[in-house]
Design a protein around this motif. Structure first.
Motif, PDB file in Angstrom:
ATOM      1  N   ASP A 115       0.840  -1.202   0.000  1.00 39.73           N
ATOM      2  CA  ASP A 115       0.000   0.000   0.000  1.00 39.73           C
ATOM      3  C   ASP A 115       0.875   1.252   0.000  1.00 39.73           C
ATOM      4  O   ASP A 115       0.622   2.209  -0.737  1.00 39.73           O
ATOM      5  CB  ASP A 115      -0.915   0.016   1.220  1.00 39.73           C
ATOM      6  CG  ASP A 115      -1.876  -1.159   1.241  1.00 39.73           C
ATOM      7  OD1 ASP A 115      -2.467  -1.456   0.192  1.00 39.73           O
ATOM      8  OD2 ASP A 115      -2.023  -1.784   2.306  1.00 39.73           O
ATOM      9  N   LEU A 116       1.901   1.250   0.849  1.00 40.74           N
ATOM     10  CA  LEU A 116       2.800   2.404   0.934  1.00 40.74           C
ATOM     11  C   LEU A 116       3.596   2.568  -0.355  1.00 40.74           C
ATOM     12  O   LEU A 116       3.794   3.690  -0.835  1.00 40.74           O
ATOM     13  CB  LEU A 116       3.742   2.235   2.126  1.00 40.74           C
ATOM     14  CG  LEU A 116       3.059   2.202   3.503  1.00 40.74           C
ATOM     15  CD1 LEU A 116       4.069   1.850   4.591  1.00 40.74           C
ATOM     16  CD2 LEU A 116       2.401   3.544   3.797  1.00 40.74           C
ATOM     17  N   ALA A 117       4.038   1.443  -0.929  1.00 46.36           N
ATOM     18  CA  ALA A 117       4.767   1.520  -2.197  1.00 46.36           C
ATOM     19  C   ALA A 117       3.870   2.062  -3.307  1.00 46.36           C
ATOM     20  O   ALA A 117       4.306   2.862  -4.146  1.00 46.36           O
ATOM     21  CB  ALA A 117       5.312   0.143  -2.569  1.00 46.36           C
ATOM     22  N   GLY A 118       2.605   1.640  -3.308  1.00 40.71           N
ATOM     23  CA  GLY A 118       1.671   2.154  -4.306  1.00 40.71           C
ATOM     24  C   GLY A 118       1.435   3.644  -4.150  1.00 40.71           C
ATOM     25  O   GLY A 118       1.288   4.374  -5.140  1.00 40.71           O
ATOM     26  N   MET A 119       1.393   4.104  -2.916  1.00 41.63           N
ATOM     27  CA  MET A 119       1.235   5.533  -2.661  1.00 41.63           C
ATOM     28  C   MET A 119       2.450   6.309  -3.152  1.00 41.63           C
ATOM     29  O   MET A 119       2.323   7.399  -3.725  1.00 41.63           O
ATOM     30  CB  MET A 119       1.026   5.758  -1.163  1.00 41.63           C
ATOM     31  CG  MET A 119       0.703   7.189  -0.778  1.00 41.63           C
ATOM     32  SD  MET A 119       0.385   7.309   0.986  1.00 41.63           S
ATOM     33  CE  MET A 119       0.127   9.082   1.136  1.00 41.63           C
ATOM     34  N   LEU A 120       3.641   5.743  -2.962  1.00 40.95           N
ATOM     35  CA  LEU A 120       4.866   6.376  -3.471  1.00 40.95           C
ATOM     36  C   LEU A 120       4.867   6.415  -4.996  1.00 40.95           C
ATOM     37  O   LEU A 120       5.286   7.408  -5.600  1.00 40.95           O
ATOM     38  CB  LEU A 120       6.092   5.626  -2.960  1.00 40.95           C
ATOM     39  CG  LEU A 120       6.428   5.828  -1.479  1.00 40.95           C
ATOM     40  CD1 LEU A 120       7.462   4.809  -1.023  1.00 40.95           C
ATOM     41  CD2 LEU A 120       6.943   7.250  -1.248  1.00 40.95           C
ATOM     42  N   ASP A 121       4.382   5.341  -5.624  1.00 40.26           N
ATOM     43  CA  ASP A 121       4.293   5.324  -7.089  1.00 40.26           C
ATOM     44  C   ASP A 121       3.357   6.427  -7.583  1.00 40.26           C
ATOM     45  O   ASP A 121       3.646   7.108  -8.574  1.00 40.26           O
ATOM     46  CB  ASP A 121       3.790   3.965  -7.570  1.00 40.26           C
ATOM     47  CG  ASP A 121       4.816   2.860  -7.378  1.00 40.26           C
ATOM     48  OD1 ASP A 121       6.012   3.170  -7.256  1.00 40.26           O
ATOM     49  OD2 ASP A 121       4.398   1.682  -7.327  1.00 40.26           O
ATOM     50  N   ALA A 122       2.223   6.604  -6.894  1.00 36.73           N
ATOM     51  CA  ALA A 122       1.271   7.646  -7.281  1.00 36.73           C
ATOM     52  C   ALA A 122       1.889   9.031  -7.099  1.00 36.73           C
ATOM     53  O   ALA A 122       1.705   9.917  -7.938  1.00 36.73           O
ATOM     54  CB  ALA A 122      -0.002   7.522  -6.444  1.00 36.73           C
ATOM     55  N   ALA A 123       2.636   9.220  -6.005  1.00 33.91           N
ATOM     56  CA  ALA A 123       3.308  10.499  -5.779  1.00 33.91           C
ATOM     57  C   ALA A 123       4.346  10.757  -6.863  1.00 33.91           C
ATOM     58  O   ALA A 123       4.485  11.887  -7.350  1.00 33.91           O
ATOM     59  CB  ALA A 123       3.960  10.501  -4.403  1.00 33.91           C
ATOM     60  N   HIS A 124       5.065   9.706  -7.262  1.00 39.29           N
ATOM     61  CA  HIS A 124       6.072   9.819  -8.327  1.00 39.29           C
ATOM     62  C   HIS A 124       5.430  10.305  -9.625  1.00 39.29           C
ATOM     63  O   HIS A 124       5.973  11.187 -10.318  1.00 39.29           O
ATOM     64  CB  HIS A 124       6.732   8.450  -8.527  1.00 39.29           C
ATOM     65  CG  HIS A 124       7.790   8.415  -9.568  1.00 39.29           C
ATOM     66  ND1 HIS A 124       8.853   9.292  -9.603  1.00 39.29           N
ATOM     67  CD2 HIS A 124       7.958   7.581 -10.637  1.00 39.29           C
ATOM     68  CE1 HIS A 124       9.629   9.002 -10.626  1.00 39.29           C
ATOM     69  NE2 HIS A 124       9.098   7.985 -11.288  1.00 39.29           N
ATOM     70  N   GLN A 125       4.267   9.774  -9.943  1.00 37.38           N
ATOM     71  CA  GLN A 125       3.543  10.208 -11.140  1.00 37.38           C
ATOM     72  C   GLN A 125       3.044  11.639 -10.984  1.00 37.38           C
ATOM     73  O   GLN A 125       3.177  12.470 -11.890  1.00 37.38           O
ATOM     74  CB  GLN A 125       2.364   9.257 -11.394  1.00 37.38           C
ATOM     75  CG  GLN A 125       2.754   7.846 -11.778  1.00 37.38           C
ATOM     76  CD  GLN A 125       3.308   7.756 -13.187  1.00 37.38           C
ATOM     77  OE1 GLN A 125       3.021   8.602 -14.027  1.00 37.38           O
ATOM     78  NE2 GLN A 125       4.111   6.744 -13.451  1.00 37.38           N
ATOM     79  N   GLN A 126       2.464  11.933  -9.829  1.00 36.87           N
ATOM     80  CA  GLN A 126       1.890  13.261  -9.593  1.00 36.87           C
ATOM     81  C   GLN A 126       2.945  14.356  -9.617  1.00 36.87           C
ATOM     82  O   GLN A 126       2.665  15.488 -10.020  1.00 36.87           O
ATOM     83  CB  GLN A 126       1.172  13.264  -8.238  1.00 36.87           C
ATOM     84  CG  GLN A 126       0.437  14.563  -7.929  1.00 36.87           C
ATOM     85  CD  GLN A 126      -0.359  14.466  -6.636  1.00 36.87           C
ATOM     86  OE1 GLN A 126      -0.780  13.384  -6.233  1.00 36.87           O
ATOM     87  NE2 GLN A 126      -0.556  15.591  -5.978  1.00 36.87           N
TER      88      GLN A 126
END
Length: 226
Positions: free
Chosen positions: A114-125
């Motif tokens: 979940d945390l890694a997915g949130m980091l991936d979303a932040a990376h895109q954003q």
């Protein structure tokens, strides 16, 4: 700067490897962010139960106001938040919420993926820019599963805050402001609480009065590169 693993002290520092962030290491962290043209992300997790935080309010003299709160169930809203900062850019707030109703086999909180997915979303954003992540020493931040997920992301560099130093994490300011805004409120169930929490965080997300920068200033950390 001290690396997270003893053998790593003898190897050249590289992206994706955890490090301890002490008071004297802040300059190195800022230099890393400047060198990589990276965003610095402070991350933290928190939660809010159905019982509202206590706060002061007005009432007639001698008449203490009372709010009825249900003590039944184990409903809770679990939160993960990030403050993203880079010189010359608007400071951002990124968050996720999980409503836990106390049901069997229901996800209780944030796991490593979940945390890694949130980091991936932040990376895109954040325009797929490099990220320097700063967070605490929670088990889910340091275990083998998380280390593997970090190593798979070459755009990510991780620093760990010293133990028992929540005052160094500006996301604590977000949680404090959120809890104050929920004081003396009694939502009707976990889903209502989750909706209220998201609304409050969304308001903080789009404020232009320097609120998020104020949370950073409260830590005493100077984030301009040395």
């Amino acid at each position: 700067m001290e690396s997270a693993d003893a053998p790593a002290r003898r190897r050249r520092a590289r992206r994706g490897q955890g490090r301890h962030l002490g008071e004297g290491d802040l300059a190195a962290g800022k230099s890393t962010a400047a060198r990589l043209k990276a965003w610095i992300l402070f991350e933290d997790e928190a939660g809010q139960s159905l019982r509202p935080p206590k706060a002061r309010t007005w009432s007639r003299r001698g008449q203490t106001p009372k709010i009825l709160v249900s003590g039944k169930g184990s409903g809770r809203v679990n939160l993960a938040g990030m403050i993203a900062v880079r010189p010359g850019c608007r400071t951002r707030l990124i968050y996720r919420a999980i409503a836990y109703h106390g049901r069997r086999n229901e996800k209780k909180g944030f796991r490593e993926r979940d945390l890694a997915g949130m980091l991936d979303a932040a990376h895109q954003q954040l325009g797929r820019a490099n990220i320097v992540l700063v967070w605490d020493n929670d088990t889910s931040h340091r275990d083998a599963a998380m280390k593997k997920l970090i190593a798979e992301r070459d755009w990510l560099t991780v620093f760990y805050l010293p133990t028992y130093t929540p005052t160094l994490n500006p996301v604590e300011g977000v949680w404090s402001a959120l809890k104050r805004s929920l004081a003396n409120l009694a939502p009707h169930g976990t889903d209502a609480l989750a909706a209220l929490v998201k609304t409050r965080l969304r308001i903080m997300q789009y404020r232009r009065d320097g609120l998020l920068d104020g949370f950073i200033a409260e830590t005493g950390l100077g984030l301009e590169p040395p």
